[in-house]
Structure formats: C-alpha cells, structure tokens
Design a protein around this motif. Structure first.
Motif, short mmCIF file in Angstrom:
data_model
loop_
_atom_site.label_atom_id
_atom_site.label_comp_id
_atom_site.label_asym_id
_atom_site.label_seq_id
_atom_site.Cartn_x
_atom_site.Cartn_y
_atom_site.Cartn_z
N GLN A 170 7.39 -1.66 7.19
CA GLN A 170 6.32 -1.61 8.34
C GLN A 170 4.98 -1.24 7.71
O GLN A 170 4.80 -0.59 6.54
CB GLN A 170 6.66 -0.66 9.07
CG GLN A 170 8.17 -0.86 9.92
CD GLN A 170 8.32 0.25 10.71
OE1 GLN A 170 7.64 1.36 10.93
NE2 GLN A 170 9.40 -0.15 11.73
N GLN A 183 0.69 -6.14 17.61
CA GLN A 183 2.18 -5.71 17.77
C GLN A 183 3.12 -5.92 17.01
O GLN A 183 4.14 -5.06 16.42
CB GLN A 183 2.64 -6.55 19.14
CG GLN A 183 1.88 -6.37 20.43
CD GLN A 183 1.92 -4.76 20.78
OE1 GLN A 183 3.24 -3.97 20.67
NE2 GLN A 183 0.82 -4.05 21.08
N SER A 184 2.70 -7.25 15.73
CA SER A 184 3.48 -7.36 14.49
C SER A 184 2.37 -7.94 13.72
O SER A 184 1.55 -8.61 14.23
CB SER A 184 4.69 -8.05 14.90
OG SER A 184 4.34 -9.49 15.35
N LEU A 185 2.62 -8.09 12.49
CA LEU A 185 1.65 -8.67 11.78
C LEU A 185 2.17 -9.68 10.79
O LEU A 185 3.18 -9.62 10.18
CB LEU A 185 1.14 -7.79 10.66
CG LEU A 185 0.08 -6.65 11.19
CD1 LEU A 185 0.08 -5.34 10.29
CD2 LEU A 185 -1.24 -7.16 11.45
N GLU A 186 1.36 -10.97 10.75
CA GLU A 186 1.74 -11.86 9.57
C GLU A 186 1.39 -11.27 8.23
O GLU A 186 0.30 -10.80 8.06
CB GLU A 186 0.90 -12.93 10.02
CG GLU A 186 1.41 -13.63 11.27
CD GLU A 186 2.71 -14.28 11.17
OE1 GLU A 186 3.49 -14.42 10.20
OE2 GLU A 186 3.51 -14.38 12.34
N LYS A 246 11.02 1.38 6.42
CA LYS A 246 11.43 1.67 7.86
C LYS A 246 12.28 3.01 7.96
O LYS A 246 12.36 4.09 8.48
CB LYS A 246 12.17 0.58 8.76
CG LYS A 246 12.39 1.10 10.30
CD LYS A 246 13.01 -0.20 10.92
CE LYS A 246 13.16 0.30 12.39
NZ LYS A 246 14.43 1.16 12.58
N THR A 261 2.56 2.92 12.85
CA THR A 261 3.01 1.48 12.06
C THR A 261 3.14 0.49 13.09
O THR A 261 3.26 0.61 14.18
CB THR A 261 4.71 2.03 11.61
OG1 THR A 261 5.46 2.37 12.70
CG2 THR A 261 4.54 3.19 10.66
N ARG A 262 3.16 -0.60 12.19
CA ARG A 262 3.34 -1.89 12.89
C ARG A 262 4.42 -2.78 12.15
O ARG A 262 4.34 -2.80 10.77
CB ARG A 262 1.84 -2.86 13.13
CG ARG A 262 1.08 -1.95 13.89
CD ARG A 262 1.28 -1.92 15.48
NE ARG A 262 0.52 -1.45 16.42
CZ ARG A 262 0.49 -0.29 16.79
NH1 ARG A 262 1.53 0.50 16.31
NH2 ARG A 262 -0.03 0.37 17.55
N PRO A 263 5.30 -3.30 12.95
CA PRO A 263 6.23 -4.29 12.14
C PRO A 263 5.44 -5.41 11.34
O PRO A 263 4.57 -5.94 12.06
CB PRO A 263 7.33 -4.61 13.26
CG PRO A 263 6.42 -4.66 14.57
CD PRO A 263 5.43 -3.59 14.31
N LEU A 264 6.20 -5.86 10.41
CA LEU A 264 5.72 -7.18 9.81
C LEU A 264 6.69 -8.39 10.47
O LEU A 264 7.50 -8.14 11.29
CB LEU A 264 6.03 -7.18 8.64
CG LEU A 264 5.49 -6.18 7.61
CD1 LEU A 264 5.93 -6.56 6.13
CD2 LEU A 264 3.88 -6.30 7.81
N ALA A 265 5.99 -9.60 10.51
CA ALA A 265 6.42 -10.62 11.07
C ALA A 265 7.96 -10.82 10.61
O ALA A 265 8.37 -10.32 9.57
CB ALA A 265 5.87 -11.96 10.73
N ALA A 266 8.93 -11.48 11.37
CA ALA A 266 10.25 -11.50 11.32
C ALA A 266 10.33 -12.33 10.09
O ALA A 266 11.77 -11.92 9.45
CB ALA A 266 10.90 -12.26 12.46
#
Length: 299
Positions: A170, A183-186, A246, A261-266
């Motif tokens: 993250q 919301q999520s990051l490339e 995480k 924190t922000r999640p990374l792209a899937a």
C-alpha cells in the motif's frame, strides 16, 4: 575397530573455531577451560594430527583443523536431527525450536500468532532470531536455526518451502498529499523522485522496486531507513512517500502518525510470505504444523 571422535570432542572443536578463544568456547559448551583443552588434546592424539595452533596471543586452527570443523558441523547437525526425530515422534512441536524471522514480518505477524501457538502447543519452547533474509538462510544452512519465516521472491535454492499467503503493498503518504485523493493508485502514478525505501539488504526494498517496476539505479538514493518505523517517520516529516506491506499497516504501524494509505492497482504484485527449512531435517511434519498455524494469520 578404529577409535572414532566423540560428539563432545567435535563440539569442542567447532566451538573453538567459532569463538577463537578457549575460555569463551568452554563457556559455550558449558565446560571448564581445562576440560575443553583436554578434550581437544585427546582429539588430536586420537587422529594423530595437529588441529589447533596455540600461542599466548591467539588461537588458530590449522588448515586440516578447518576442514575437519566443516565435517564436524555436519556430523553434529545430523546427531541433533536424530534426537529431534525421536522427540517429535512422541510430542510434535514440543521442546526447543529456533525460528528465524525477517524484521518486516516478525513485529507484525508474530504477536498475533504466538498466543494461539502457545495455547495449542504448550510444550514448545520457541527461540526467535530476527535478521535479514540472506543471513537467516545462511544460519539455516549451518544448522544455527531450524526454520525461517521470510518474504518472497527470494532465492532459496533447494530448501523446502511452504507459502503461507500474499501481502500486498500500500502507498503511505500524508493526508494532505495529492496522492491521498486517489482511491487506488496505478504504479506509474507514483513519483520515483519521492519514493522512500528501506536500505540495501532488506528484501522489502527489492520487492517494492519490483512492484513499481523500477530499476535500483533509477530510484531515489539520498534517503534510506533501516526499519519500517523509521521509514514512516520520514514520510510523516514530508520527505516523500513509501510503500508498506499491508501486514504492517494492519498491525498498527501508522498509529499516531496521521498518515493514510492507498491500495495499489490490482495488477501490482504482492510479496509472498513463506516458511522454509532444510530438506534433510526430520522435523518436516512439525514445520508443516507450524506453517498451518502461521497461514491462518499471514494471508
């Protein structure tokens, strides 16, 4: 039948090779210095060779002594395996177990695992050693630890391995950072010149670089940290952003810092969590039981 060295004599020789001092070697073997010295003299007389060069200033092993130490380590490890095999057949996961763990896993996973582990296996005496992955695998190969908890990918050669789960990265940044709006990051949205990572030798650094598809030479090199808490404080003080596992975030690493924190792209890769041990150990059944317990909390 030809007389053979005893395990005690071999243990004395290995201890002397490790400590290079008769007194400290004797302490490590829970023997007196005179007992250890006499045991080594008996070993030299038995083999009819010189193994140790003695002087008032220092202790050295002869080249033949060094070669015999290497074989002695194997013999002692095999003897310990025999005792472990007999013990494990009576009471799995009991007695002493030396577990190595890397610093980016130990403080965040073990506090959740140890209470149920002790409850399920009350006769287990767990000794922990925290170190970098390469040194843990070296200790594992030398027989200084029994099993190691590491992160993947990492070259493990011919070790037995149980993968326990995956730990995604993250992005951690200040709440007022422009990246916090996503919301999520490339991966290509993370500025290379702001990314802070752990110092060389930490596998998490290599995993984070791989996650961002960055070459080490292209990564910012003026700030580094030796622990995740230090890395977090650097981010909190406006020095950049970072990638955190995480597992550490869920364990409360960011508590009191105001960071988000922000999640990374899937599509971003995650590090794997694995338990590894020597393929020659007789305790593989026990280590799979330990892996079952760890896997409940590592996924």
């Amino acid at each position: 039948m030809r007389a053979l060295p005893t395990l005690r004599q071999l243990r004395y020789l290995v201890a002397l090779a490790e400590h290079k001092h008769f007194g400290r070697a004797a302490e490590a073997c829970f023997a007196t210095q005179s007992t250890l010295s006499a045991g080594l003299q008996e070993l030299e007389n038995l083999l009819d060779v010189k193994l140790v060069e003695r002087s008032k200033r220092r202790v050295m092993l002869t080249p033949l002594g060094e070669a015999i130490v290497a074989r002695a380590r194997i013999v002692l490890r095999e003897a310990e395996d025999i005792a472990d095999l007999a013990h494990a057949s009576k009471d799995p996961l009991s007695g002493a177990l030396r577990l190595g763990v890397i610093p980016t896993i130990g403080p965040y996973l073990l506090p959740r695992v140890l209470p149920p582990l002790r409850q399920t296996y009350p006769n287990l005496r767990l000794y922990l050693r925290e170190d970098l992955t390469a040194r843990l695998l070296e200790a594992l190969g030398d027989g200084d630890i029994d099993v190691a908890l590491i992160a993947l990918p990492f070259q493990t050669d011919e070790l037995e391995m149980r993968e326990l789960g995956h730990d995604p990265f993250q992005l951690a940044c200040r709440a007022d950072d422009p990246l916090a709006k996503a919301q999520s990051l490339e991966l290509d949205k993370i500025p290379e010149d702001r990314l802070l990572l752990l110092d060389e030798g930490h596998c998490l650094r290599e995993h984070a670089l791989a996650a961002c598809r960055l070459e080490p030479s292209r990564h910012r090199d003026d700030f580094r940290a030796t622990s995740l808490p230090t890395l977090v404080q650097m981010v909190a003080n406006k020095l950049g952003v970072t990638l955190l596992p995480k597992m550490a975030v869920d364990a409360g690493l960011l508590g009191g810092t105001g960071l988000v924190t922000r999640p990374l792209a899937a599509s971003a890769p995650a590090r794997g969590i694995a338990l590894v041990w020597r393929p020659t150990t007789p305790r593989s059944v026990e280590f799979n039981l330990l892996a079952d317990m760890l896997a409940r909390f590592a996924a």
